[in-house]
Design a protein around this motif. Structure first.
Motif, mmCIF file in Angstrom:
data_model
loop_
_atom_site.group_PDB
_atom_site.id
_atom_site.type_symbol
_atom_site.label_atom_id
_atom_site.label_comp_id
_atom_site.label_asym_id
_atom_site.label_seq_id
_atom_site.Cartn_x
_atom_site.Cartn_y
_atom_site.Cartn_z
ATOM 1 N N SER A 204 28.267 102.293 54.323
ATOM 2 C CA SER A 204 29.691 102.631 54.247
ATOM 3 C C SER A 204 29.916 104.086 54.600
ATOM 4 O O SER A 204 29.031 104.921 54.441
ATOM 5 C CB SER A 204 30.249 102.307 52.865
ATOM 6 N N THR A 217 33.161 99.499 55.440
ATOM 7 C CA THR A 217 31.909 98.926 54.946
ATOM 8 C C THR A 217 31.398 97.956 55.993
ATOM 9 O O THR A 217 32.137 97.058 56.415
ATOM 10 C CB THR A 217 32.124 98.195 53.602
ATOM 11 N N SER B 289 26.038 99.528 47.214
ATOM 12 C CA SER B 289 26.410 100.947 47.136
ATOM 13 C C SER B 289 26.082 101.538 45.772
ATOM 14 O O SER B 289 25.769 102.723 45.668
ATOM 15 C CB SER B 289 27.882 101.141 47.490
#
Lengths: 293, 293
Positions: A204, A217, B289
């Motif tokens: 991302s 993303t 993430s």
């Protein structure tokens, strides 16, 4: 470690530069866009002023733009904002209405709270999603990557190098189905081959354009291809394909601006996951973490 | 996609919980520790007050603790703070001096500006570094992982499940050499086998203890092992090893607290990189993430 392919004399500075080029945003220039008490995007103050024309939809103050709490539910939110979007196109604030609904989400794309036309997404600073596929072949001298050259007539990044398959993600199609579709259109792969693609994570970044912030993303995939497969573009997006030794790809990414910006990041992630970069090199950990912003 | 092994009915909630368990810090409770105008750590105000005893070394105000600018250079910084650390041990503020210098860095471990004894690292909220190795075997029914059970007499996580090889990183040894050393001690691997380990990236998290913040970066590795290899612990850290089908490991991580906390994150990263999790599942991108904090 199996670092046979690693050129340890190479610094990773050029890789970090490519990641920084996709993360140019100064977040302080924007104000939050809030839906149901949760931040979903970032808006330029100059665009926020345009939204003031619809006080029944957008609640403005100096610190935020909030979707009116009176508009509840996925459908009503989508319809209300789409009406405003159409008028913003008539006013010339937004260039065009594309009739392509994109998910509006503070989390994953399947956690959307409404849709918004693709054309308006950067103005609201909403996260958008894509899929990129690294196609590779293992040879006696190591990994070779199938690299695409984008057609010269593209609006975005004409003539630049690209992943074998890459595309944006419309609303209401699964990642699996969209990847199979893109593999057919962009590389002439049949479904049984496309299904051998392996999901390997996401990257991302927080890009910026004159329209606003573009947090992206990308869902990343690898596919190990047989020796006798050659990709063929069927939708005009790609001019040609080349099977490149991974060291050549490394040099191009590190030393040049030949690749479409976000493809650099997808391939740096590929290098890392395949053990092609040396963790004893300076800034290796920074390289990894900066792929997730 | 090659999702044969994916149990798509499984939510990823239990994985997210394990990542959250390693990221419990409320950063607002700490003040920055600054060296040469750059933040390197986070300090509890109660510990900052103890440092006030050395105004020639630590410059305090309500907002930060700064290493005195008069102390310049790697060696002088290390010596000055080590002297204070010894006295803090005498005062009983820090439990013990371990004589194990750790790098102090705002970036990668090879970008250190000084060293600090390992025992003091959490009090200053400095990043520490480790290495974890996933040992796996490919069988006809999929991937199997070698999982260690920690000895019951360990101070940290006695009796918990662990990666095949895992350890902290002292100062002034390369990642490559330290991994070879740990592979020998913890799994009885000879150097030629250990060198087949593939570096696959890093994960990072922000843990907290009664001593302070512990930001950790773990360098992750995979090694595909031959069928006839069985790990043997030679340093007493591990009680036993078991070769587990990957679905069993997935269940244990998702549903139980059997693993040492940070090992959960290393193995979730393994699942993602090997295509064992389905990106169409809710919160997949969040999972990826959140492994990089």
């Amino acid at each position: 470690m199996t670092l046979l392919l690693v050129k340890t004399h190479m610094s990773y500075k050029g890789f970090l530069e490519k990641i920084k080029a996709c993360n140019t945003t100064n977040i302080g220039d924007y104000i939050p866009f809030i839906i149901d008490q949760q931040q979903h995007g970032w808006i330029k103050p100059v665009f926020a002023k345009k939204l003031a024309a619809w006080p029944e939809i957008f609640i403005l103050n100096n610190k935020s733009v909030r979707l009116a709490d009176s508009i509840q539910g996925f459908k009503k939110r989508s319809e209300a904002v789409d009406e405003a979007t159409h008028k913003l196109v008539q006013q010339g604030v937004i260039k065009v209405h594309l009739d392509e609904p994109y998910p509006v989400t503070a989390g994953d794309r399947n956690q959307a709270v409404m849709t918004l036309d693709r054309s308006a997404v950067p103005y609201f600073g909403l996260r958008s999603f894509g899929q990129h596929l690294n196609g590779f072949v293992r040879k006696s001298d190591g990994i070779h990557l199938w690299i695409a050259r984008r057609a010269r007539d593209r609006h975005i990044a004409p003539g630049k190098l690209d992943n074998m398959v890459a595309g944006g993600l419309p609303w209401h199609i699964s990642l699996e189905k969209n990847l199979i579709k893109e593999c057919a259109e962009e590389a002439g792969m049949d479904e049984s081959l496309a299904r051998q693609a392996v999901p390997t994570g996401t990257i991302s970044y927080l890009a910026e354009s004159d329209k606003g912030i573009k947090p992206d993303t990308l869902y990343c995939y690898d596919i190990e291809l047989p020796d006798d497969f050659t990709p063929v573009c069927t939708d005009g997006e790609v001019e040609s394909f080349e099977l490149m030794p991974v060291n050549k790809v490394m040099d191009i990414i590190h030393d040049t601006g030949e690749f479409k910006l976000n493809c650099n990041l997808v391939i740096i992630d590929f290098f890392i996951r395949h053990g092609l970069l040396d963790p004893d090199q300076e800034a290796y950990a920074e390289l990894v973490s900066s792929l997730h912003q």
